[in-house]
Design a protein around this motif. Structure first.
Motif, PDB file in Angstrom:
ATOM      1  N   VAL A   6     -34.472  18.073  30.286  1.00 36.81           N
ATOM      2  CA  VAL A   6     -34.620  16.753  30.907  1.00 36.81           C
ATOM      3  C   VAL A   6     -33.349  16.372  31.652  1.00 36.81           C
ATOM      4  CG1 VAL A   6     -34.887  14.277  30.404  1.00 36.81           C
ATOM      5  CG2 VAL A   6     -36.394  15.953  29.309  1.00 36.81           C
ATOM      6  N   ARG A   7     -32.198  16.636  31.058  1.00 38.34           N
ATOM      7  CA  ARG A   7     -30.910  16.337  31.697  1.00 38.34           C
ATOM      8  C   ARG A   7     -30.756  17.123  33.005  1.00 38.34           C
ATOM      9  NH1 ARG A   7     -28.020  17.258  27.510  1.00 38.34           N
ATOM     10  NH2 ARG A   7     -27.319  19.333  28.056  1.00 38.34           N
ATOM     11  N   ILE A   8     -31.121  18.386  32.996  1.00 36.85           N
ATOM     12  CA  ILE A   8     -31.020  19.220  34.200  1.00 36.85           C
ATOM     13  C   ILE A   8     -31.977  18.712  35.283  1.00 36.85           C
ATOM     14  CG2 ILE A   8     -31.526  21.524  35.122  1.00 36.85           C
ATOM     15  CD1 ILE A   8     -30.461  22.604  32.387  1.00 36.85           C
ATOM     16  N   LEU A   9     -33.204  18.444  34.910  1.00 36.63           N
ATOM     17  CA  LEU A   9     -34.185  17.955  35.885  1.00 36.63           C
ATOM     18  C   LEU A   9     -33.774  16.600  36.451  1.00 36.63           C
ATOM     19  CD1 LEU A   9     -37.525  19.042  34.174  1.00 36.63           C
ATOM     20  CD2 LEU A   9     -36.399  20.084  36.164  1.00 36.63           C
ATOM     21  N   TRP A  10     -33.307  15.705  35.578  1.00 35.00           N
ATOM     22  CA  TRP A  10     -32.854  14.389  36.041  1.00 35.00           C
ATOM     23  C   TRP A  10     -31.689  14.547  37.023  1.00 35.00           C
ATOM     24  CZ3 TRP A  10     -27.886  12.568  35.190  1.00 35.00           C
ATOM     25  CH2 TRP A  10     -27.629  11.299  35.725  1.00 35.00           C
ATOM     26  N   TYR A  35     -20.075  13.208  40.241  1.00 40.11           N
ATOM     27  CA  TYR A  35     -20.787  12.938  41.479  1.00 40.11           C
ATOM     28  C   TYR A  35     -21.755  14.076  41.785  1.00 40.11           C
ATOM     29  CZ  TYR A  35     -18.149   8.818  42.706  1.00 40.11           C
ATOM     30  OH  TYR A  35     -17.632   7.549  42.718  1.00 40.11           O
ATOM     31  N   PRO A  36     -22.892  13.756  42.399  1.00 37.69           N
ATOM     32  CA  PRO A  36     -23.870  14.791  42.744  1.00 37.69           C
ATOM     33  C   PRO A  36     -23.315  15.882  43.648  1.00 37.69           C
ATOM     34  CG  PRO A  36     -24.873  12.633  42.915  1.00 37.69           C
ATOM     35  CD  PRO A  36     -23.396  12.420  42.688  1.00 37.69           C
ATOM     36  N   SER A  37     -22.306  15.568  44.454  1.00 37.48           N
ATOM     37  CA  SER A  37     -21.730  16.565  45.365  1.00 37.48           C
ATOM     38  C   SER A  37     -20.651  17.423  44.705  1.00 37.48           C
ATOM     39  CB  SER A  37     -21.135  15.863  46.586  1.00 37.48           C
ATOM     40  OG  SER A  37     -20.089  14.991  46.187  1.00 37.48           O
ATOM     41  N   SER A  42     -21.300  18.548  38.079  1.00 33.82           N
ATOM     42  CA  SER A  42     -22.614  19.026  37.631  1.00 33.82           C
ATOM     43  C   SER A  42     -22.482  19.830  36.346  1.00 33.82           C
ATOM     44  CB  SER A  42     -23.280  19.873  38.716  1.00 33.82           C
ATOM     45  OG  SER A  42     -23.598  19.079  39.824  1.00 33.82           O
ATOM     46  N   LEU A  43     -21.458  20.639  36.265  1.00 30.65           N
ATOM     47  CA  LEU A  43     -21.247  21.410  35.031  1.00 30.65           C
ATOM     48  C   LEU A  43     -20.985  20.491  33.842  1.00 30.65           C
ATOM     49  CD1 LEU A  43     -19.047  24.354  36.387  1.00 30.65           C
ATOM     50  CD2 LEU A  43     -21.448  24.442  35.663  1.00 30.65           C
ATOM     51  N   SER A  47     -23.310  20.642  30.575  1.00 36.70           N
ATOM     52  CA  SER A  47     -22.794  21.169  29.311  1.00 36.70           C
ATOM     53  C   SER A  47     -21.774  20.279  28.609  1.00 36.70           C
ATOM     54  CB  SER A  47     -22.150  22.537  29.550  1.00 36.70           C
ATOM     55  OG  SER A  47     -21.014  22.393  30.368  1.00 36.70           O
ATOM     56  N   LYS A  48     -21.367  19.188  29.239  1.00 32.04           N
ATOM     57  CA  LYS A  48     -20.376  18.251  28.722  1.00 32.04           C
ATOM     58  C   LYS A  48     -18.968  18.835  28.762  1.00 32.04           C
ATOM     59  CE  LYS A  48     -19.986  14.831  25.055  1.00 32.04           C
ATOM     60  NZ  LYS A  48     -20.522  14.436  23.760  1.00 32.04           N
ATOM     61  N   LEU A  49     -18.795  20.041  28.283  1.00 31.51           N
ATOM     62  CA  LEU A  49     -17.495  20.718  28.306  1.00 31.51           C
ATOM     63  C   LEU A  49     -17.663  22.083  28.975  1.00 31.51           C
ATOM     64  CD1 LEU A  49     -16.295  19.963  24.664  1.00 31.51           C
ATOM     65  CD2 LEU A  49     -15.665  18.742  26.748  1.00 31.51           C
TER      66      LEU A  49
END
Length: 167
Positions: A6-10, A35-37, A42-43, A47-49
């Motif tokens: 869900v996190r990846i798709l969102w 940021y999306p860019s 994104s990482l 994965s948080k870390l």
């Protein structure tokens, strides 16, 4: 697994359509604006870390009086983790990319770490002077330009320093 999916798709939906930043708490009282860019952002979302061992090492081993150097700080994730532990010492960060610096300053601000992190937009190199720096759309892959550059790349001059001189 479902939560991760869900996190990846969102995040992918957000990157394409909404394009708003997200704030992730990577350690207690340490937040990272993503940021999306930003590929590193994104990482962090995924994965948080993203550099788990290194980030945990910084968080678990730095002392309040230590000095920490972050060369190529990007959006500042390592620096803000270090600054959360180094309360009487200092964090020195080097990041020449204008876009990454913009995100980095926002991460410093959201964590209220202005007095703990000293940011420089200079390039750490083996020589002092000026270098050509390539500024691409994805800030994390910007680099010193050693060869001829193509028309799709944007370059600018940045002051370079030798780390020994700085220290």
């Amino acid at each position: 697994k479902l939560n991760a999916l869900v996190r990846i798709l969102w995040w992918k939906f957000n990157q394409i359509f909404i394009k708003t930043p997200a704030v992730v708490e990577i350690f207690p009282n340490v937040k990272c604006v993503c940021y999306p860019s930003s590929s590193f952002g994104s990482l962090v979302i995924y994965s948080k870390l993203p550099e788990y061992e290194e980030m945990n090492f910084i968080y678990n081993n730095l002392d309040k009086n230590d000095t920490f150097l972050d060369i190529g700080a990007s959006i500042g994730a390592m620096s803000i983790i270090a600054a959360s532990k180094v309360s009487k010492g200092k964090v020195y960060a080097f990041e020449p990319s204008p876009k990454a610096l913009e995100y980095f300053y926002e991460n410093i601000s959201i964590n209220n770490m202005h007095s703990r992190i000293d940011v420089s937009d200079r390039v750490v190199d083996q020589n002092r002077g000026m270098v050509s720096f390539t500024d691409l759309n994805v800030s994390e892959i910007n680099h010193i330009q050693y060869t001829n550059f193509t028309k799709t790349e944007k370059t600018f001059g940045r002051e370079s320093i030798i780390l020994d001189d700085f220290l």
